[in-house]
Design a protein around this motif. Structure first.
Motif, PDB file in Angstrom:
ATOM      1  N   MET A  13      28.430  30.211  37.770  1.00 43.15           N
ATOM      2  CA  MET A  13      28.119  31.618  37.463  1.00 43.15           C
ATOM      3  C   MET A  13      29.414  32.409  37.419  1.00 43.15           C
ATOM      4  N   GLY A  14      29.381  33.482  36.631  1.00 47.72           N
ATOM      5  CA  GLY A  14      30.590  34.254  36.397  1.00 47.72           C
ATOM      6  C   GLY A  14      31.053  35.087  37.577  1.00 47.72           C
ATOM      7  N   SER A  15      30.159  35.388  38.490  1.00 44.05           N
ATOM      8  CA  SER A  15      30.521  36.306  39.589  1.00 44.05           C
ATOM      9  C   SER A  15      29.622  36.072  40.794  1.00 44.05           C
ATOM     10  N   GLN A  16      30.128  36.465  41.951  1.00 43.94           N
ATOM     11  CA  GLN A  16      29.306  36.458  43.162  1.00 43.94           C
ATOM     12  C   GLN A  16      28.010  37.246  42.933  1.00 43.94           C
ATOM     13  N   SER A  17      28.120  38.321  42.146  1.00 47.62           N
ATOM     14  CA  SER A  17      26.939  39.178  41.933  1.00 47.62           C
ATOM     15  C   SER A  17      25.811  38.445  41.190  1.00 47.62           C
ATOM     16  N   ASP A  18      26.128  37.320  40.551  1.00 48.77           N
ATOM     17  CA  ASP A  18      25.091  36.548  39.835  1.00 48.77           C
ATOM     18  C   ASP A  18      24.292  35.649  40.778  1.00 48.77           C
ATOM     19  N   TYR A  19      24.792  35.475  41.991  1.00 42.08           N
ATOM     20  CA  TYR A  19      24.197  34.466  42.881  1.00 42.08           C
ATOM     21  C   TYR A  19      22.750  34.786  43.262  1.00 42.08           C
ATOM     22  N   ALA A  43      34.776  32.946  32.871  1.00 41.90           N
ATOM     23  CA  ALA A  43      35.519  32.617  31.644  1.00 41.90           C
ATOM     24  C   ALA A  43      36.724  33.536  31.461  1.00 41.90           C
ATOM     25  N   HIS A  44      36.581  34.810  31.840  1.00 37.74           N
ATOM     26  CA  HIS A  44      37.696  35.746  31.599  1.00 37.74           C
ATOM     27  C   HIS A  44      38.561  35.988  32.840  1.00 37.74           C
ATOM     28  N   ARG A  45      37.961  35.844  34.056  1.00 41.45           N
ATOM     29  CA  ARG A  45      38.778  36.103  35.251  1.00 41.45           C
ATOM     30  C   ARG A  45      39.446  34.842  35.790  1.00 41.45           C
ATOM     31  N   THR A  46      38.824  33.685  35.547  1.00 36.52           N
ATOM     32  CA  THR A  46      39.422  32.422  36.016  1.00 36.52           C
ATOM     33  C   THR A  46      39.394  31.386  34.876  1.00 36.52           C
ATOM     34  N   ALA A  67      24.655  27.490  33.457  1.00 35.53           N
ATOM     35  CA  ALA A  67      25.659  28.553  33.565  1.00 35.53           C
ATOM     36  C   ALA A  67      24.990  29.918  33.470  1.00 35.53           C
ATOM     37  N   GLY A  68      25.158  30.718  34.521  1.00 30.30           N
ATOM     38  CA  GLY A  68      24.621  32.079  34.509  1.00 30.30           C
ATOM     39  C   GLY A  68      25.748  33.063  34.239  1.00 30.30           C
ATOM     40  N   ALA A  69      25.483  34.020  33.370  1.00 31.05           N
ATOM     41  CA  ALA A  69      26.516  35.021  33.074  1.00 31.05           C
ATOM     42  C   ALA A  69      25.862  36.309  32.593  1.00 31.05           C
ATOM     43  N   GLY A  70      26.552  37.409  32.842  1.00 31.46           N
ATOM     44  CA  GLY A  70      26.018  38.708  32.443  1.00 31.46           C
ATOM     45  C   GLY A  70      27.001  39.472  31.566  1.00 31.46           C
ATOM     46  N   GLY A  71      26.480  40.475  30.865  1.00 31.66           N
ATOM     47  CA  GLY A  71      27.328  41.289  29.982  1.00 31.66           C
ATOM     48  C   GLY A  71      27.680  40.519  28.718  1.00 31.66           C
ATOM     49  N   PRO A  91      20.795  34.177  31.165  1.00 30.53           N
ATOM     50  CA  PRO A  91      21.290  35.550  31.002  1.00 30.53           C
ATOM     51  C   PRO A  91      20.993  36.374  32.260  1.00 30.53           C
ATOM     52  N   ILE A  92      22.044  36.891  32.861  1.00 35.94           N
ATOM     53  CA  ILE A  92      21.878  37.708  34.076  1.00 35.94           C
ATOM     54  C   ILE A  92      21.490  39.133  33.671  1.00 35.94           C
ATOM     55  N   GLU A  93      20.566  39.712  34.440  1.00 35.35           N
ATOM     56  CA  GLU A  93      20.138  41.092  34.148  1.00 35.35           C
ATOM     57  C   GLU A  93      21.277  42.051  34.471  1.00 35.35           C
TER      58      GLU A  93
HETATM   59  C1  RP5 Z   1      30.108  38.555  34.293  1.00 35.62           C
HETATM   60  O1  RP5 Z   1      30.231  39.906  34.555  1.00 35.62           O
HETATM   61  C2  RP5 Z   1      29.338  37.977  35.441  1.00 35.62           C
HETATM   62  O2  RP5 Z   1      28.578  36.889  35.015  1.00 35.62           O
HETATM   63  C3  RP5 Z   1      28.492  39.129  35.949  1.00 35.62           C
HETATM   64  O3  RP5 Z   1      27.144  39.011  35.569  1.00 35.62           O
HETATM   65  C4  RP5 Z   1      29.110  40.346  35.282  1.00 35.62           C
HETATM   66  C5  RP5 Z   1      29.508  41.419  36.283  1.00 35.62           C
HETATM   67  O4  RP5 Z   1      30.384  40.865  37.229  1.00 35.62           O
HETATM   68  P1  RP5 Z   1      30.846  41.687  38.526  1.00 35.62           P
HETATM   69  O5  RP5 Z   1      31.523  42.920  38.001  1.00 35.62           O
HETATM   70  O6  RP5 Z   1      29.586  42.005  39.306  1.00 35.62           O
HETATM   71  O7  RP5 Z   1      31.775  40.777  39.280  1.00 35.62           O
HETATM   72  O8  RP5 Z   1      31.324  37.928  34.179  1.00 35.62           O
END
Ligand code: RP5
Length: 163
Positions: A13-19, A43-46, A67-71, A91-93
């Motif tokens: 997942m892209g972020s802790q917030s996706d967990y 993908a963009h931060r690491t 793979a979970g990701a948002g935005g 797709p993360i809300e």
């Molecule tokens: C994406 O940006 C992540 O998958 C996440 O859903 C979104 C927001 O990330 P945070 O700003 O909460 O770290 O890369």
């Protein structure tokens, strides 16, 4: 390639917030006794972490990547570009567009590099794990049996009449 060794699912997942969404994948995989690992990879931060993970995934015994990701949600597509393992995208809300941005980003992959896209949020996370079990069940009869038991008990839990 030993079939039985290839049965670990990687939940990324892209972020802790996706967990809070992706934890639903874990719950299902635990129920079905499927091995998994869980990682934060952006993908963009690491980007280096993403590259190393994707090119080594098969060698590391991963059978399916969820793979979970948002935005703008480019993680599933980038991973799929780097490995021919099946990649399922959740797709993360998102806060701003309620996950419509994530859904379209993940689903609208141009031809050539596929990502199997699930529903937004919890439903997608649960179904991604169930779909990973179906894929693994093609070569693992124990997982197939567990999945079929899960589906049967789900059917039995549906009442004939509403109260
Ligand atoms: C994406 O940006 C992540 O998958 C996440 O859903 C979104 C927001 O990330 P945070 O700003 O909460 O770290 O890369």
């Amino acid at each position: 390639m030993a079939k039985n060794k290839l049965k670990k699912v990687s939940i990324i997942m892209g972020s802790q917030s996706d967990y809070k969404t992706m934890v639903f994948c874990q719950k299902i995989l635990k129920k079905l006794n499927i091995k998994f690992e869980t990682k934060i990879i952006s993908a963009h931060r690491t980007p280096k972490r993403m590259y190393e993970f994707a090119i080594n995934a098969e060698k590391n015994g991963i059978a399916v990547i969820i793979a979970g990701a948002g935005g703008s949600a480019h993680l599933p597509g980038m991973i799929s570009a780097l490995t021919s393992l099946p990649v399922l995208g959740v797709p993360i809300e998102s806060k701003k567009l309620k996950g419509l941005d994530s859904l379209l980003s993940i689903a609208q992959m141009p031809k050539g590099i596929p990502v199997g896209t699930l529903a937004i949020g919890e439903d997608g996370a649960i179904n991604a794990a169930l779909l990973a079990a179906s894929i693994i069940g093609l070569s693992d009869l124990i997982v197939k049996k567990k999945l079929n038991q899960f589906r049967l008990s789900q059917s039995k839990s549906i009442k004939k009449k509403p109260k």
